[in-house]
Enzyme design. Structure first.
Site, PDB file in Angstrom:
ATOM      1  N   MET A 157       0.828  -1.200   0.000  1.00 55.14           N
ATOM      2  CA  MET A 157       0.000   0.000   0.000  1.00 55.14           C
ATOM      3  C   MET A 157       0.868   1.257   0.000  1.00 55.14           C
ATOM      4  O   MET A 157       1.615   1.503   0.942  1.00 55.14           O
ATOM      5  CB  MET A 157      -0.949  -0.013   1.186  1.00 55.14           C
ATOM      6  N   GLY A 214      -1.841   5.619  -2.054  1.00 55.68           N
ATOM      7  CA  GLY A 214      -2.626   6.129  -3.167  1.00 55.68           C
ATOM      8  C   GLY A 214      -3.952   5.402  -3.300  1.00 55.68           C
ATOM      9  O   GLY A 214      -4.227   4.425  -2.599  1.00 55.68           O
ATOM     10  N   CYS A 264      12.681  -1.237  -8.883  1.00 53.24           N
ATOM     11  CA  CYS A 264      11.905  -1.323  -7.641  1.00 53.24           C
ATOM     12  C   CYS A 264      10.936  -2.503  -7.672  1.00 53.24           C
ATOM     13  O   CYS A 264      10.796  -3.227  -6.688  1.00 53.24           O
ATOM     14  CB  CYS A 264      11.156  -0.012  -7.413  1.00 53.24           C
ATOM     15  N   CYS A 293       9.848   8.690  -7.490  1.00 51.09           N
ATOM     16  CA  CYS A 293       9.565   9.006  -6.080  1.00 51.09           C
ATOM     17  C   CYS A 293      10.718   9.707  -5.377  1.00 51.09           C
ATOM     18  O   CYS A 293      10.498  10.511  -4.464  1.00 51.09           O
ATOM     19  CB  CYS A 293       9.164   7.744  -5.317  1.00 51.09           C
TER      20      CYS A 293
END
Length: 347
Positions: A8, A11, A92, A190
């Site tokens: 999570m 968003g 990622c 990010c």
């Protein structure tokens, strides 16, 4: 009830994924990964916690900052400094979201892992393989960034949003009273929220990046350039040099810190490319040539191509029609209709 770990982000997509899975009867556990120090990260953690509290589900905050720097940020910087254009979300997904996340799921006793990606997984009885497919609403499809998934992982992954459009997801979240229902989507990397890659690399490494030169195809100097990390193949805007007519970046040389410019855009088109670090997702490893529709970047329209396996595991991709500005470091994937067959990194 089967346990499922939902990654999570804070968003609306991952929040709706948790909501839908709970409605389907799963025992849902939420986990938010602390990957970077910023006010935005703290807000995202708080938003995810608020959603979990609203849904009445368990929530964990996992500090993976060191792992993120090692597995995502450092490779990103290394590739950028070598004149490539990497996609850190690929790193990622491979190392964090679908790497460490499975270890966490095992520790928490979860059979499945779920995310808010728009993609689809189906089991093919004829081939005895799980197939990664585009989302049913292909405009939102995110299968491109998931090409590193293995068969063992596909067996345990759930994509609850596969059949939905984004407006539907927002409506579902809003009807359930989730505060993130109208939260805007994140568009930036990010850890580089302002999109200024060169500035970030200088701040992160503590090293001032030196300027270089723009040159033409014959090696003639056209003017001074900033560091190569500011440029990408095919770029026209933001070059910072006036040459009387539009020019495009055609080559980047990290050894000399020189950027080659051309005025003829047709020179950017290539008939073939080579990719390495290949993962065959939905089909067995191939040793003979085959055909596929290939994307050379996320927003690229799939192009027909012949795929020729090399002895070392690389893939040579020969396009039916030349493609504009293939870029070293970018992810390249191949589809058969909606099935993602393979993916790799352009050399």
């Amino acid at each position: 009830m089967e346990k499922v770990l939902v990654a999570m982000s804070g968003g609306v997509d991952s929040s709706a994924a948790a909501l839908l899975l709970k409605r389907q009867g799963y025992d849902v556990i939420g986990a938010t990964f602390k990957l970077w120090v910023s006010e935005k990260t703290d807000r995202e953690i708080n938003d995810a916690k608020g959603v979990c509290d609203k849904l009445g589900i368990e929530h964990h905050v996992i500090d993976w900052q060191d792992e993120f720097k090692e597995m995502v940020v450092s490779p990103f910087i290394e590739q950028y400094m070598s004149g490539k254009t990497p996609n850190p979300c690929i790193f990622c997904n491979r190392k964090i979201k679908y790497g460490l996340c499975f270890d966490l799921a095992d520790k928490l006793g979860c059979k499945y892992v779920a995310t808010g990606h728009y993609a689809k997984i189906e089991y093919n009885k004829d081939t005895d393989m799980y197939e990664l497919k585009k989302a049913e609403i292909t405009e939102k499809d995110q299968s491109y960034v998931l090409y590193n998934l293995t068969q063992e992982q596909l067996k345990r992954i759930i994509f609850p949003l596969a059949k939905y459009e984004k407006p539907q997801i927002r409506d579902i979240a809003e009807e359930a009273g989730l505060a993130v229902a109208r939260k805007s989507d994140s568009q930036d990397i990010c850890f580089i929220p302002n999109g200024k890659h060169m500035q970030f690399i200088e701040q992160y490494t503590g090293n001032k990046l030196g300027n270089g030169n723009f040159i033409d195809e014959k090696g003639n100097i056209l003017g001074e350039s900033e560091n190569i990390s500011k440029y990408t193949i095919g770029q026209r805007k933001g070059l910072g040099i006036a040459l009387g007519k539009p020019h495009f970046v055609s080559k980047i040389n990290p050894k000399t810190n020189k950027v080659t410019l051309v005025s003829d855009e047709s020179l950017l088109y290539k008939e073939r490319i080579l990719i390495n670090s290949v993962n065959f997702v939905s089909i067995p490893v191939q040793s003979e040539p085959f055909t596929a529709e290939v994307k050379i970047r996320y927003s690229h329209k799939p192009a027909k191509a012949t795929i020729i396996p090399q002895e070392n595991g690389d893939l040579m991709i020969e396009f039916a029609e030349p493609q504009r500005a293939p870029t070293s470091g970018q992810a390249v994937v191949g589809y058969n209709d909606n099935i993602l067959l393979f993916g790799g990194t352009m050399i």
